[in-house]
Design a protein around this motif. Structure first.
Motif, PDB file in Angstrom:
ATOM      1  N   LEU A  60       3.457  30.338 -43.835  1.00 18.80           N
ATOM      2  CA  LEU A  60       3.425  30.442 -42.280  1.00 18.80           C
ATOM      3  C   LEU A  60       3.168  29.413 -41.447  1.00 18.80           C
ATOM      4  N   SER A  61       2.180  28.369 -41.627  1.00 15.70           N
ATOM      5  CA  SER A  61       2.038  27.093 -41.082  1.00 15.70           C
ATOM      6  C   SER A  61       3.093  26.141 -41.109  1.00 15.70           C
ATOM      7  N   PHE A  62       3.866  25.977 -42.285  1.00 12.20           N
ATOM      8  CA  PHE A  62       4.998  25.379 -42.553  1.00 12.20           C
ATOM      9  C   PHE A  62       6.095  25.822 -41.545  1.00 12.20           C
ATOM     10  N   SER A  63       6.358  26.912 -41.684  1.00 11.58           N
ATOM     11  CA  SER A  63       7.188  27.471 -40.513  1.00 11.58           C
ATOM     12  C   SER A  63       6.970  27.361 -39.104  1.00 11.58           C
ATOM     13  N   ARG A  64       5.789  27.353 -38.755  1.00 10.23           N
ATOM     14  CA  ARG A  64       5.293  26.889 -37.158  1.00 10.23           C
ATOM     15  C   ARG A  64       5.858  25.387 -37.154  1.00 10.23           C
ATOM     16  N   GLU A  65       5.536  24.534 -37.938  1.00  9.06           N
ATOM     17  CA  GLU A  65       5.839  23.099 -37.932  1.00  9.06           C
ATOM     18  C   GLU A  65       7.139  22.884 -37.684  1.00  9.06           C
ATOM     19  N   ILE A  66       8.205  23.785 -38.428  1.00  5.25           N
ATOM     20  CA  ILE A  66       9.512  23.530 -38.248  1.00  5.25           C
ATOM     21  C   ILE A  66      10.078  24.076 -36.722  1.00  5.25           C
ATOM     22  N   VAL A  67       9.499  25.079 -36.404  1.00  7.98           N
ATOM     23  CA  VAL A  67       9.861  25.633 -34.965  1.00  7.98           C
ATOM     24  C   VAL A  67       9.427  24.690 -33.949  1.00  7.98           C
ATOM     25  N   ILE A  68       8.175  23.860 -34.000  1.00  9.58           N
ATOM     26  CA  ILE A  68       7.715  22.953 -33.071  1.00  9.58           C
ATOM     27  C   ILE A  68       8.533  21.705 -33.161  1.00  9.58           C
ATOM     28  N   THR A  69       8.815  21.260 -34.325  1.00  7.14           N
ATOM     29  CA  THR A  69       9.713  20.119 -34.256  1.00  7.14           C
ATOM     30  C   THR A  69      10.953  20.470 -33.763  1.00  7.14           C
ATOM     31  N   SER A  70      11.579  21.380 -34.194  1.00  8.23           N
ATOM     32  CA  SER A  70      13.014  21.657 -33.602  1.00  8.23           C
ATOM     33  C   SER A  70      12.964  21.769 -32.026  1.00  8.23           C
ATOM     34  N   VAL A  71      11.878  22.634 -31.458  1.00  8.52           N
ATOM     35  CA  VAL A  71      11.758  22.461 -29.978  1.00  8.52           C
ATOM     36  C   VAL A  71      11.498  21.169 -29.428  1.00  8.52           C
ATOM     37  N   LEU A  72      10.829  20.078 -29.853  1.00  5.61           N
ATOM     38  CA  LEU A  72      10.620  19.145 -29.332  1.00  5.61           C
ATOM     39  C   LEU A  72      11.668  18.042 -29.497  1.00  5.61           C
ATOM     40  N   SER A  73      12.673  18.322 -30.296  1.00  8.57           N
ATOM     41  CA  SER A  73      13.679  17.464 -30.633  1.00  8.57           C
ATOM     42  C   SER A  73      15.154  17.652 -29.987  1.00  8.57           C
ATOM     43  N   VAL A  74      15.015  18.977 -29.367  1.00 11.28           N
ATOM     44  CA  VAL A  74      16.135  19.536 -28.839  1.00 11.28           C
ATOM     45  C   VAL A  74      16.627  18.645 -27.517  1.00 11.28           C
ATOM     46  N   GLU A  75      18.020  18.713 -27.527  1.00  8.13           N
ATOM     47  CA  GLU A  75      18.620  17.942 -26.127  1.00  8.13           C
ATOM     48  C   GLU A  75      18.328  18.834 -24.817  1.00  8.13           C
ATOM     49  N   PRO A  76      18.313  18.261 -23.914  1.00 15.80           N
ATOM     50  CA  PRO A  76      18.230  18.935 -22.537  1.00 15.80           C
ATOM     51  C   PRO A  76      19.889  19.306 -22.364  1.00 15.80           C
ATOM     52  N   TRP A  77      19.622  20.556 -21.308  1.00 19.27           N
ATOM     53  CA  TRP A  77      20.841  20.937 -20.934  1.00 19.27           C
ATOM     54  C   TRP A  77      21.708  19.948 -19.988  1.00 19.27           C
ATOM     55  N   ILE A  78      22.968  19.894 -19.706  1.00 14.57           N
ATOM     56  CA  ILE A  78      23.666  19.538 -18.817  1.00 14.57           C
ATOM     57  C   ILE A  78      23.454  20.247 -17.462  1.00 14.57           C
ATOM     58  N   VAL A  79      22.854  19.700 -16.339  1.00 11.86           N
ATOM     59  CA  VAL A  79      22.420  20.483 -15.420  1.00 11.86           C
ATOM     60  C   VAL A  79      23.126  19.884 -14.070  1.00 11.86           C
ATOM     61  N   PRO A  80      24.249  20.710 -13.434  1.00 13.15           N
ATOM     62  CA  PRO A  80      24.953  20.071 -12.545  1.00 13.15           C
ATOM     63  C   PRO A  80      24.428  20.076 -10.990  1.00 13.15           C
ATOM     64  N   TRP A  81      23.183  21.186 -10.947  1.00 14.34           N
ATOM     65  CA  TRP A  81      22.761  21.509  -9.527  1.00 14.34           C
ATOM     66  C   TRP A  81      21.273  20.731  -9.711  1.00 14.34           C
ATOM     67  N   THR A  82      21.017  20.783  -8.327  1.00 17.10           N
ATOM     68  CA  THR A  82      19.433  19.926  -8.199  1.00 17.10           C
ATOM     69  C   THR A  82      18.599  20.811  -7.847  1.00 17.10           C
ATOM     70  N   ALA A  83      17.061  20.317  -7.793  1.00 16.65           N
ATOM     71  CA  ALA A  83      15.960  21.051  -7.550  1.00 16.65           C
ATOM     72  C   ALA A  83      16.359  22.088  -6.353  1.00 16.65           C
ATOM     73  N   LYS A  84      16.663  21.785  -5.152  1.00 23.32           N
ATOM     74  CA  LYS A  84      16.896  22.742  -4.243  1.00 23.32           C
ATOM     75  C   LYS A  84      17.818  23.951  -4.703  1.00 23.32           C
ATOM     76  N   THR A  85      18.703  23.918  -5.554  1.00 18.85           N
ATOM     77  CA  THR A  85      19.079  25.056  -6.082  1.00 18.85           C
ATOM     78  C   THR A  85      18.349  25.811  -6.898  1.00 18.85           C
TER      79      THR A  85
END
Length: 255
Positions: A3-28
């Motif tokens: 289970l601890s190894f599984s959590r490490e896999i999840v955390i690593t994949s979350v931290l390494s994910v690419e951000p989305w292409i967001v066409p709108w601003t904070a106002k939207t």
């Protein structure tokens, strides 16, 4: 698998994910969230009660099943109006990239949902911690809606309980996940790291429930669902996990 190894896999994949292409601003982003919350309040507190009164239905005199159906119809109306507002606000930015508002059965996301379910006992413990931090609020009277739900459960009305189960395990996860994980979390990645977007969107998710006694568990639940969503960029896993949590709480209430 450990289970601890599984959590490490999840955390690593979350931290390494690419951000989305967001066409709108904070106002939207702010506009959508405020309109979403306001529409839920306006539809649930004014529009639906007015239409029901106009049609000759008095909520106070409804049966258990009547209250349950009223709750379901209100939730559906709130969600449909909220989705319509979201669609209207984002219409000028279309077409969006394919990883926005994605629903897919394929993939290995079932493992992530199962791992998320293992966090349910932690969320329960956080509920107790939250109540201990705010003992004065424990005596606050519950709302009429909750009271009717509890009365229906005590009365063991199967139809009413089935309708309430649809509200909490089907409708609520759909609406919440579309706006908080489907829209808000990816939008925030334009301005901050992914892990921070998960945290901020989880706090917004908790605040939108207007229940200070549930802040800690709701924030943590939001973080778990956000991590599950980030891993696949797919709303179906986070919706499934959200639905399972709500079903878990509802079944516990029925004991």
């Amino acid at each position: 698998m450990d289970l601890s190894f599984s959590r490490e896999i999840v955390i690593t994949s979350v931290l390494s994910v690419e951000p989305w292409i967001v066409p709108w601003t904070a106002k939207t982003i702010v506009q959508v969230i405020l309109l979403w919350i306001a529409s839920f309040w306006f539809v649930g507190s004014w529009i639906v009660p007015f239409l029901a009164y106009t049609a000759g239905f008095i909520k106070e005199y409804l049966t258990y099943r009547g209250h349950a159906l009223y709750s379901l119809l209100t939730d559906v109306a709130e969600g449909v109006v909220g989705i319509a507002l979201l669609h209207r606000c984002l219409a000028k930015f279309k077409p969006l990239s394919p990883d926005w508002f994605k629903f897919e059965l394929k993939g290995k996301w079932q493992f992530d949902v199962g791992l998320g379910c293992l966090m349910f006992p932690v969320i329960n413990q956080l509920s107790l911690v939250n109540l201990n931090l705010l003992p004065v609020l424990q005596s606050t009277p519950v709302s009429n809606t909750i009271s009717v739900v509890e009365q229906s459960i005590v009365a063991r009305d199967p139809v009413a309980m089935a309708l309430y189960a649809v509200v909490v395990s089907v409708c609520a996860p759909i609406w919440d996940e579309i706006v908080f994980r489907g829209f808000l979390l990816p939008s925030l990645t334009k301005y901050m790291p992914v892990w921070c977007a998960i945290l901020i969107s989880s706090v917004a998710f908790a605040l939108a429930h207007f229940n200070i006694q549930r802040m800690l568990p709701l924030v943590f639940l939001g973080m778990v669902m956000g991590s599950v969503f980030i891993r696949s960029r797919n709303l179906l896993p986070s919706m499934s996990l959200h639905s399972l949590w709500n079903a878990f709480v509802f079944l516990d209430l029925m004991k």
